[in-house]
Design a protein around this motif. Structure first.
Motif, PDB file in Angstrom:
ATOM      1  N   VAL A  35       0.833  -1.203   0.000  1.00 13.94           N
ATOM      2  CA  VAL A  35       0.000   0.000   0.000  1.00 13.94           C
ATOM      3  C   VAL A  35       0.869   1.256   0.000  1.00 13.94           C
ATOM      4  O   VAL A  35       0.587   2.216  -0.730  1.00 13.94           O
ATOM      5  N   ALA A  36       1.925   1.258   0.801  1.00  7.66           N
ATOM      6  CA  ALA A  36       2.818   2.419   0.849  1.00  7.66           C
ATOM      7  C   ALA A  36       3.424   2.693  -0.521  1.00  7.66           C
ATOM      8  O   ALA A  36       3.491   3.848  -0.969  1.00  7.66           O
ATOM      9  N   ILE A  37       3.873   1.636  -1.189  1.00  5.78           N
ATOM     10  CA  ILE A  37       4.461   1.801  -2.515  1.00  5.78           C
ATOM     11  C   ILE A  37       3.420   2.328  -3.498  1.00  5.78           C
ATOM     12  O   ILE A  37       3.697   3.240  -4.292  1.00  5.78           O
ATOM     13  N   ALA A  38       2.203   1.763  -3.455  1.00  3.70           N
ATOM     14  CA  ALA A  38       1.142   2.205  -4.368  1.00  3.70           C
ATOM     15  C   ALA A  38       0.813   3.681  -4.150  1.00  3.70           C
ATOM     16  O   ALA A  38       0.608   4.436  -5.109  1.00  3.70           O
ATOM     17  N   ARG A  39       0.773   4.118  -2.899  1.00  3.80           N
ATOM     18  CA  ARG A  39       0.493   5.529  -2.614  1.00  3.80           C
ATOM     19  C   ARG A  39       1.592   6.419  -3.164  1.00  3.80           C
ATOM     20  O   ARG A  39       1.309   7.465  -3.780  1.00  3.80           O
ATOM     21  N   ALA A  40       2.840   6.028  -2.944  1.00  5.57           N
ATOM     22  CA  ALA A  40       3.964   6.832  -3.435  1.00  5.57           C
ATOM     23  C   ALA A  40       3.961   6.898  -4.965  1.00  5.57           C
ATOM     24  O   ALA A  40       4.226   7.959  -5.551  1.00  5.57           O
ATOM     25  N   VAL A  41       3.642   5.782  -5.606  1.00 10.05           N
ATOM     26  CA  VAL A  41       3.618   5.742  -7.077  1.00 10.05           C
ATOM     27  C   VAL A  41       2.536   6.669  -7.621  1.00 10.05           C
ATOM     28  O   VAL A  41       2.763   7.390  -8.610  1.00 10.05           O
ATOM     29  N   LYS A  42       1.361   6.663  -6.999  1.00  5.05           N
ATOM     30  CA  LYS A  42       0.270   7.516  -7.471  1.00  5.05           C
ATOM     31  C   LYS A  42       0.633   8.995  -7.348  1.00  5.05           C
ATOM     32  O   LYS A  42       0.334   9.790  -8.249  1.00  5.05           O
ATOM     33  N   ILE A  43       1.249   9.379  -6.256  1.00  2.65           N
ATOM     34  CA  ILE A  43       1.662  10.779  -6.105  1.00  2.65           C
ATOM     35  C   ILE A  43       2.782  11.107  -7.086  1.00  2.65           C
ATOM     36  O   ILE A  43       2.829  12.199  -7.670  1.00  2.65           O
ATOM     37  N   ASN A  49       9.797  13.371  -8.525  1.00  2.00           N
ATOM     38  CA  ASN A  49      10.916  13.550  -7.604  1.00  2.00           C
ATOM     39  C   ASN A  49      10.551  13.241  -6.150  1.00  2.00           C
ATOM     40  O   ASN A  49      11.433  13.153  -5.294  1.00  2.00           O
ATOM     41  N   LEU A  50       9.270  13.055  -5.873  1.00  2.00           N
ATOM     42  CA  LEU A  50       8.836  12.803  -4.501  1.00  2.00           C
ATOM     43  C   LEU A  50       8.780  11.314  -4.146  1.00  2.00           C
ATOM     44  O   LEU A  50       8.656  10.978  -2.964  1.00  2.00           O
ATOM     45  N   LYS A  51       8.885  10.441  -5.126  1.00  2.00           N
ATOM     46  CA  LYS A  51       8.669   9.020  -4.851  1.00  2.00           C
ATOM     47  C   LYS A  51       9.613   8.483  -3.773  1.00  2.00           C
ATOM     48  O   LYS A  51       9.175   7.867  -2.793  1.00  2.00           O
ATOM     49  N   ALA A  52      10.903   8.698  -3.945  1.00  2.00           N
ATOM     50  CA  ALA A  52      11.871   8.161  -2.983  1.00  2.00           C
ATOM     51  C   ALA A  52      11.674   8.780  -1.603  1.00  2.00           C
ATOM     52  O   ALA A  52      11.785   8.091  -0.575  1.00  2.00           O
ATOM     53  N   LEU A  53      11.377  10.069  -1.569  1.00  2.00           N
ATOM     54  CA  LEU A  53      11.159  10.738  -0.283  1.00  2.00           C
ATOM     55  C   LEU A  53       9.923  10.191   0.425  1.00  2.00           C
ATOM     56  O   LEU A  53       9.921   9.994   1.647  1.00  2.00           O
ATOM     57  N   LEU A  54       8.868   9.952  -0.338  1.00  2.00           N
ATOM     58  CA  LEU A  54       7.641   9.412   0.243  1.00  2.00           C
ATOM     59  C   LEU A  54       7.858   8.000   0.778  1.00  2.00           C
ATOM     60  O   LEU A  54       7.397   7.664   1.869  1.00  2.00           O
ATOM     61  N   LEU A  55       8.558   7.177   0.007  1.00  2.00           N
ATOM     62  CA  LEU A  55       8.821   5.815   0.470  1.00  2.00           C
ATOM     63  C   LEU A  55       9.613   5.833   1.774  1.00  2.00           C
ATOM     64  O   LEU A  55       9.337   5.060   2.698  1.00  2.00           O
ATOM     65  N   GLN A  56      10.570   6.725   1.851  1.00  2.00           N
ATOM     66  CA  GLN A  56      11.355   6.852   3.075  1.00  2.00           C
ATOM     67  C   GLN A  56      10.472   7.311   4.235  1.00  2.00           C
ATOM     68  O   GLN A  56      10.570   6.799   5.352  1.00  2.00           O
ATOM     69  N   ALA A  57       9.604   8.273   3.974  1.00  2.00           N
ATOM     70  CA  ALA A  57       8.721   8.783   5.025  1.00  2.00           C
ATOM     71  C   ALA A  57       7.744   7.714   5.499  1.00  2.00           C
ATOM     72  O   ALA A  57       7.451   7.617   6.702  1.00  2.00           O
ATOM     73  N   PHE A  58       7.254   6.904   4.577  1.00  2.00           N
ATOM     74  CA  PHE A  58       6.312   5.844   4.942  1.00  2.00           C
ATOM     75  C   PHE A  58       7.000   4.698   5.683  1.00  2.00           C
ATOM     76  O   PHE A  58       6.345   3.896   6.344  1.00  2.00           O
ATOM     77  N   GLY A  59       8.318   4.605   5.543  1.00  2.00           N
ATOM     78  CA  GLY A  59       9.051   3.549   6.230  1.00  2.00           C
ATOM     79  C   GLY A  59       9.382   2.356   5.369  1.00  2.00           C
ATOM     80  O   GLY A  59       9.712   1.291   5.891  1.00  2.00           O
ATOM     81  N   LEU A  65       9.290  -3.181   5.577  1.00  2.00           N
ATOM     82  CA  LEU A  65       8.616  -1.996   6.072  1.00  2.00           C
ATOM     83  C   LEU A  65       9.021  -1.795   7.522  1.00  2.00           C
ATOM     84  O   LEU A  65       8.973  -2.738   8.322  1.00  2.00           O
ATOM     85  N   ASP A  66       9.430  -0.590   7.852  1.00  2.00           N
ATOM     86  CA  ASP A  66       9.809  -0.276   9.226  1.00  2.00           C
ATOM     87  C   ASP A  66       8.577  -0.421  10.128  1.00  2.00           C
ATOM     88  O   ASP A  66       7.598   0.323   9.951  1.00  2.00           O
ATOM     89  N   PRO A  67       8.581  -1.333  11.096  1.00  2.00           N
ATOM     90  CA  PRO A  67       7.399  -1.524  11.942  1.00  2.00           C
ATOM     91  C   PRO A  67       7.123  -0.356  12.873  1.00  2.00           C
ATOM     92  O   PRO A  67       6.044  -0.294  13.469  1.00  2.00           O
ATOM     93  N   THR A  68       8.078   0.578  13.003  1.00  2.00           N
ATOM     94  CA  THR A  68       7.853   1.772  13.818  1.00  2.00           C
ATOM     95  C   THR A  68       7.603   3.004  12.956  1.00  2.00           C
ATOM     96  O   THR A  68       7.480   4.117  13.473  1.00  2.00           O
ATOM     97  N   GLY A  69       7.526   2.821  11.643  1.00  2.00           N
ATOM     98  CA  GLY A  69       7.374   3.938  10.717  1.00  2.00           C
ATOM     99  C   GLY A  69       5.948   4.402  10.544  1.00  2.00           C
ATOM    100  O   GLY A  69       4.997   3.832  11.086  1.00  2.00           O
ATOM    101  N   LEU A  70       5.799   5.437   9.743  1.00  2.00           N
ATOM    102  CA  LEU A  70       4.508   6.099   9.558  1.00  2.00           C
ATOM    103  C   LEU A  70       3.445   5.167   8.986  1.00  2.00           C
ATOM    104  O   LEU A  70       2.312   5.125   9.478  1.00  2.00           O
TER     105      LEU A  70
END
Length: 256
Positions: A35-43, A49-59, A65-70
Motif C-alpha cells: 500500500v505504501a508503494i502504491a500511494r507513493a507511485v500515485k503521487i 521527484n517525490l517518490k523516494a522521499l515518500l517511500l522513506q517517510a512511509f518507512g 517496512l519499518d514496523p515503527t514507521g509512519l
C-alpha cells in the motif's frame, strides 16, 4: 478475573484485555508495504521527484517496512497529511495538496479492495484470544485502522463473537490519547486498572500508561524485523509467552 504472566511479569486481577490489530492480531507487514508503494507511485505520477522521499517517510526500506514507521503505525489521515506536506513543497497550495494526496491514496486503495483477505491472523493469536475469552476476559480492539476494516477482519476470520467492542483510527481521538482507552473501558464496563493492553507500537504502551491501565505487553511477533519498543511493561515474541491463570481472589470468591 485472571492473572496474566509474561516474561516473569505478573498482571493480577485482569478483567479485560485490549488488543491492537495490525501487527498484533493481523499479519500486515507485506500488505502495508504494498500500500505504501502504491500511494507513493500515485503521487509520483504528478511529482516524480517525490517518490523516494515518500517511500522513506512511509518507512519502506528495500524489501521491508519499518514496523515503527509512519505507514505501520500511523492512521490513514496521518499518512495523508504527511504526503500532502511533501506535495506542498512543490509549490502547491495546502488545500490543493491535501486533495491531491487524498486522490492518490483513494486510487491506490482501489488496487487493494479486500484488505482482510490479505492480512490473516498471526500464528497463535486466535488461540490466545480463545484462551482469554474462555477464562471470562472481556476483549476489545483499539486500532489505527478504520473501523470498517476491523469489522471485516473479525468477520472474515470468525472472531467477532470473542470481542465486545472495537475502536478505529477514523473515530478520534486516536492512540496514544488516553481518552481512547477510557472510552473503551467504559463500554466494556471495567476500570482501566483492571485492563491490560497488548500491542506492537509504543503508541499502545503510551496509551496504557497515560490511561492508567494495569499494564501493557509489547509484541514483536508480527514483523520480520522486530520493532524496538520502549513503552511497555514487558515484551513477548510469541503468543505462547502470555500465560493465563485464574486470579486467586476470584477463585476464593467463587468458592464462597
Amino acid at each position: 478475573m485472571v492473572q496474566l504472566w509474561c516474561q516473569g511479569r505478573c498482571f493480577p486481577s485482569v478483567a479485560a484485555v485490549i488488543f491492537d490489530k495490525d501487527g498484533t492480531l493481523a499479519d500486515v507487514a507485506h500488505y502495508l508495504r504494498w500500500v505504501a508503494i502504491a500511494r507513493a507511485v500515485k503521487i509520483a505520477e504528478h511529482f516524480p521527484n517525490l517518490k523516494a522521499l515518500l517511500l522513506q517517510a512511509f518507512g519502506v526500506i528495500g524489501d521491508h517496512l519499518d514496523p515503527t514507521g509512519l505507514q505501520a503505525v500511523g492512521t490513514r489521515q496521518e499518512n495523508q497529511i504527511a504526503a500532502a506536506a511533501f506535495v506542498a513543497t512543490q509549490g502547491i497550495p495546502w488545500i490543493a495538496a491535501l486533495e491531491q494526496a487524498n486522490a492518490a491514496f483513494t486510487a491506490a486503495e482501489r488496487e487493494f479492495t479486500a484488505k482482510a483477505a490479505f492480512t490473516p491472523p498471526l500464528p497463535g493469536v486466535i488461540e490466545l484470544v480463545q484462551r482469554l475469552h474462555g477464562r471470562g476476559c472481556a476483549l476489545a480492539i483499539i486500532s489505527s485502522d478504520r473501523r470498517s476494516e476491523i469489522e471485516a477482519f473479525l468477520d472474515t476470520y470468525h472472531l467477532k463473537p470473542f470481542f465486545q467492542c472495537w475502536q478505529g483510527g477514523d473515530e478520534p481521538p486516536t492512540k496514544p490519547d488516553p481518552q481512547v482507552l477510557l472510552r473503551v473501558c467504559d463500554r466494556l464496563g471495567v476500570r482501566p486498572d483492571q485492563t491490560v493492553v497488548i500491542g506492537d507500537a509504543d503508541s499502545d504502551g503510551l496509551m496504557a500508561q497515560r490511561g492508567g491501565a494495569a499494564g501493557s505487553i509489547g509484541v514483536t511477533w508480527g514483523w520480520p524485523s522486530p520493532p524496538k519498543l520502549n513503552c511497555f511493561d514487558c515484551l513477548a515474541t510469541s503468543p505462547l509467552e502470555i500465560q493465563i491463570a485464574l486470579d486467586p481472589c476470584t477463585e476464593r470468591n467463587s468458592c464462597g
